[in-house]
Design a protein around this motif. Structure first.
Motif, short mmCIF file in Angstrom:
data_model
loop_
_atom_site.label_atom_id
_atom_site.label_comp_id
_atom_site.label_asym_id
_atom_site.label_seq_id
_atom_site.Cartn_x
_atom_site.Cartn_y
_atom_site.Cartn_z
N PRO A 62 15.23 14.99 17.46
CA PRO A 62 16.23 16.06 17.51
C PRO A 62 17.64 15.59 17.16
N GLU A 63 18.05 14.44 17.66
CA GLU A 63 19.41 13.95 17.40
C GLU A 63 19.59 13.61 15.94
N GLN A 66 19.76 16.90 13.85
CA GLN A 66 21.03 17.61 13.99
C GLN A 66 22.15 16.90 13.23
N LYS A 67 22.21 15.58 13.35
CA LYS A 67 23.25 14.81 12.68
C LYS A 67 23.13 14.91 11.17
N VAL A 68 21.91 14.74 10.66
CA VAL A 68 21.69 14.76 9.21
C VAL A 68 21.93 16.16 8.65
N VAL A 105 2.47 17.33 16.49
CA VAL A 105 3.20 18.58 16.77
C VAL A 105 4.69 18.40 16.50
N ALA A 106 5.25 17.26 16.89
CA ALA A 106 6.68 17.02 16.67
C ALA A 106 7.03 16.98 15.19
N THR A 107 6.16 16.38 14.38
CA THR A 107 6.43 16.22 12.95
C THR A 107 6.10 17.47 12.15
N ILE A 113 10.77 23.79 12.36
CA ILE A 113 11.42 24.90 13.04
C ILE A 113 12.84 24.52 13.45
N ARG A 114 12.98 23.30 13.98
CA ARG A 114 14.31 22.84 14.39
C ARG A 114 15.25 22.74 13.19
#
Length: 255
Positions: A62-63, A66-68, A105-107, A113-114
């Motif tokens: 997540p971090e 968001q940064k990229v 699931v994360a990838t 979605i994020r």
């Protein structure tokens, strides 16, 4: 999605379908930024394709995302499209537990979605924009050997429909790319050299033809994936599912 005049972010752009799409869209005069976790691989692709840019991005983080995303909008204010090619596919035995569940699931699902949520406010300011999700023929007929992967791709299909509906009155178009079994290294060297898989070049040529000739297509379906996509509609789904999975298991046993 129009095929020229875009600034496109392609996740998973260091290899496979992501890299091939990046090169195809670059050849049409688009500005392309590929993203992935392995900087050495991204750099190699960029050096082989003058004018192509890259950024290191782990969409499961997540971090990092968001940064990229924030920096991309600053560095590329004309950014108006994203193609979500980052993904992982692992075999799993559910008797031992879904061992690849969290990472998959994360990838494959949470990451796209994020990232969409971070890019959408900017895309909505552009005169035209596009989000290209990537599901799979296995979203419609799951391969039981890779249950977590298939579940995430079914979820991507569902998410794509909801996203498209929510954006229907905007200039942001949502397209779902639905690949069949393609010669990539998604599951290693075996897949990349499997004669039963669709050659990557053939797949990309057909996909780009659809984008160019049917820019409003909601689902990007090459002919080879249609038996999976429409298996339930065509009837006899239970038998199709069993036959498909029996054949895949037999192929693995025979290795």
């Amino acid at each position: 999605m129009q095929t020229t005049g875009n600034t496109i972010l392609i996740t998973g752009g260091g290899s496979g379908i992501g890299r091939a799409l990046a090169e195809a869209f670059l050849a049409l005069g688009n500005e392309i930024i590929i993203a992935g976790r392995r900087e050495a691989v991204l750099k190699q692709v960029a050096e082989a394709n003058p004018g192509l840019h890259y950024v290191v991005l782990d969409t499961s983080d997540p971090e990092s995302t968001q940064k990229v995303a924030r920096q991309l909008i600053i560095d590329y204010p004309q950014l108006n499209a994203v193609i979500h090619c980052a993904g992982i596919m692992r075999g799993e035995s559910l008797r031992d537990g879904a061992t690849e569940l969290e990472t998959t699931v994360a990838t494959n699902l949470v990451g796209p979605i994020r990232l969409d949520g971070l890019l959408l406010p900017h895309f909505l300011t552009r005169p035209h924009a596009a989000i290209v999700t990537v599901s799979s023929g296995l979203a419609f007929v799951p391969l039981a050997l890779t249950p977590s992967y298939c579940a995430t791709k079914a979820a991507v299909h569902s998410y794509s429909q909801s996203l498209r509906y929510q954006l229907k009155d905007t200039a942001v178009k949502v397209h779902e790319l639905v690949p069949p079994y393609v010669q990539t290294e998604l599951m290693g060297e075996r897949q990349a050299n499997d004669p039963h898989a669709m050659p990557l070049k053939d797949y990309i040529d057909e996909v780009m033809g659809i984008f160019q000739n049917s820019p409003d297509a909601e689902e990007i379906l090459v002919e080879r994936v249609k038996p999976l996509r429409f298996a339930e509609v065509n009837g006899g789904y239970a038998e199709f599912f069993k036959q498909f999975n029996d054949q895949m298991v037999a192929a693995r046993v025979g290795e």
